[in-house]
Design a protein around this motif. Structure first.
Motif, PDB file in Angstrom:
ATOM      1  N   SER A 140       1.553   2.012 -14.375  1.00  0.00           N
ATOM      2  CA  SER A 140       0.789   2.667 -13.316  1.00  0.00           C
ATOM      3  C   SER A 140       0.577   1.675 -12.173  1.00  0.00           C
ATOM      4  O   SER A 140       0.194   0.525 -12.404  1.00  0.00           O
ATOM      5  N   TYR A 141       0.834   2.153 -10.952  1.00  0.00           N
ATOM      6  CA  TYR A 141       0.635   1.351  -9.748  1.00  0.00           C
ATOM      7  C   TYR A 141      -0.421   2.040  -8.894  1.00  0.00           C
ATOM      8  O   TYR A 141      -0.251   3.193  -8.510  1.00  0.00           O
ATOM      9  N   ASP A 142      -1.530   1.332  -8.593  1.00  0.00           N
ATOM     10  CA  ASP A 142      -2.587   1.886  -7.739  1.00  0.00           C
ATOM     11  C   ASP A 142      -2.084   2.038  -6.311  1.00  0.00           C
ATOM     12  O   ASP A 142      -1.005   1.552  -5.968  1.00  0.00           O
ATOM     13  N   LYS A 143      -2.900   2.650  -5.471  1.00  0.00           N
ATOM     14  CA  LYS A 143      -2.567   2.797  -4.050  1.00  0.00           C
ATOM     15  C   LYS A 143      -2.336   1.435  -3.407  1.00  0.00           C
ATOM     16  O   LYS A 143      -1.547   1.306  -2.486  1.00  0.00           O
ATOM     17  N   LYS A 161       0.854  -1.191   0.000  1.00  0.00           N
ATOM     18  CA  LYS A 161       0.000   0.000   0.000  1.00  0.00           C
ATOM     19  C   LYS A 161       0.883   1.231   0.000  1.00  0.00           C
ATOM     20  O   LYS A 161       1.866   1.302   0.744  1.00  0.00           O
ATOM     21  N   GLN A 200       2.929   6.533 -11.312  1.00  0.00           N
ATOM     22  CA  GLN A 200       3.328   6.084 -12.647  1.00  0.00           C
ATOM     23  C   GLN A 200       4.843   6.078 -12.695  1.00  0.00           C
ATOM     24  O   GLN A 200       5.496   6.969 -12.150  1.00  0.00           O
ATOM     25  N   THR A 241      -4.424  -3.807 -18.092  1.00  0.00           N
ATOM     26  CA  THR A 241      -4.230  -4.454 -16.794  1.00  0.00           C
ATOM     27  C   THR A 241      -3.207  -5.581 -16.915  1.00  0.00           C
ATOM     28  O   THR A 241      -3.271  -6.378 -17.845  1.00  0.00           O
ATOM     29  N   LYS A 282      -0.350   7.244  -2.451  1.00  0.00           N
ATOM     30  CA  LYS A 282      -1.053   7.638  -3.673  1.00  0.00           C
ATOM     31  C   LYS A 282      -0.568   6.770  -4.820  1.00  0.00           C
ATOM     32  O   LYS A 282       0.520   6.202  -4.761  1.00  0.00           O
ATOM     33  N   SER A 283      -1.383   6.669  -5.865  1.00  0.00           N
ATOM     34  CA  SER A 283      -0.970   5.866  -7.012  1.00  0.00           C
ATOM     35  C   SER A 283       0.234   6.525  -7.680  1.00  0.00           C
ATOM     36  O   SER A 283       0.504   7.712  -7.499  1.00  0.00           O
ATOM     37  N   THR A 332      -3.143  -7.429  -8.942  1.00  0.00           N
ATOM     38  CA  THR A 332      -4.109  -6.334  -9.068  1.00  0.00           C
ATOM     39  C   THR A 332      -3.381  -5.022  -8.829  1.00  0.00           C
ATOM     40  O   THR A 332      -2.372  -4.986  -8.119  1.00  0.00           O
ATOM     41  N   GLY A 333      -3.885  -3.948  -9.432  1.00  0.00           N
ATOM     42  CA  GLY A 333      -3.342  -2.620  -9.182  1.00  0.00           C
ATOM     43  C   GLY A 333      -2.188  -2.210 -10.069  1.00  0.00           C
ATOM     44  O   GLY A 333      -1.546  -1.200  -9.824  1.00  0.00           O
ATOM     45  N   LYS A 364      -0.974  -1.529 -14.166  1.00  0.00           N
ATOM     46  CA  LYS A 364      -1.364  -1.383 -15.572  1.00  0.00           C
ATOM     47  C   LYS A 364      -0.180  -0.856 -16.359  1.00  0.00           C
ATOM     48  O   LYS A 364       0.624  -0.084 -15.845  1.00  0.00           O
TER      49      LYS A 364
END
Length: 148
Positions: free
Chosen positions: A77-80, A60, A66, A107, A63-64, A95-96, A98
């Motif tokens: 891109s990496y999500d939170k 975690k 790039q 994805t 913030k997301s 997951t998370g 792209k």
């Protein structure tokens, strides 16, 4: 806020909090499963968890993010929250994450190094389409400097 799948895997997991230890543990994990340490260039990590019994991992960040992998000209891109089930040379059910392909975000669900070609790392999406790149493109920059 945590996803349900993370909540379900917290029991018996190794959980770390704090940016420095989380960065260290995320790199140790990648090393442990024989994937390049630069694969998850996450900043501002707030929690890293690893349930060894199930292989489930979560990272975690505040913030997301790039990140551009210059050696292959790809933006990721990496999500939170990034989750995966890990095993040797593989992250699956990812997951998370792209990757930008032309003008669209795709994805990434699976990352692996095939034993038949240990110098190549493959990224697959949920539809089964995949692309392979040199493992060296995902090494940490400071490690790469040390090899020169």
């Amino acid at each position: 806020m945590s996803s349900q799948v993370v909540q379900n895997n917290r029991e018996n997991a190794e959980i770390y909090t704090g940016a420095q230890i989380c960065t260290e543990k995320s790199r140790q994990l990648l090393d442990e499963i024989s994937l390049p340490k630069g694969l998850l260039p996450l900043d501002d990590l707030v929690e890293v968890g690893y349930n060894r019994a199930t292989g489930f991992v979560w990272l975690k960040q505040n913030k997301s993010k790039q990140h551009r992998f210059n050696r292959i000209g790809k933006t990721v891109s990496y999500d939170k929250e990034v989750t995966a089930v890990v095993e040797n040379r593989r992250m699956k059910k990812l997951t998370g994450v792209k990757s930008k392909e032309f003008l669209i975000w795709v994805t990434i669900s699976d990352i692996f190094i095939n034993e038949s070609n240990p110098n190549s790392i493959t990224f697959a999406n949920p539809t089964g389409i995949s692309r392979s790149f040199p493992v060296s493109a995902f090494e940490l920059e400071e490690e790469e400097e040390g090899k020169k």
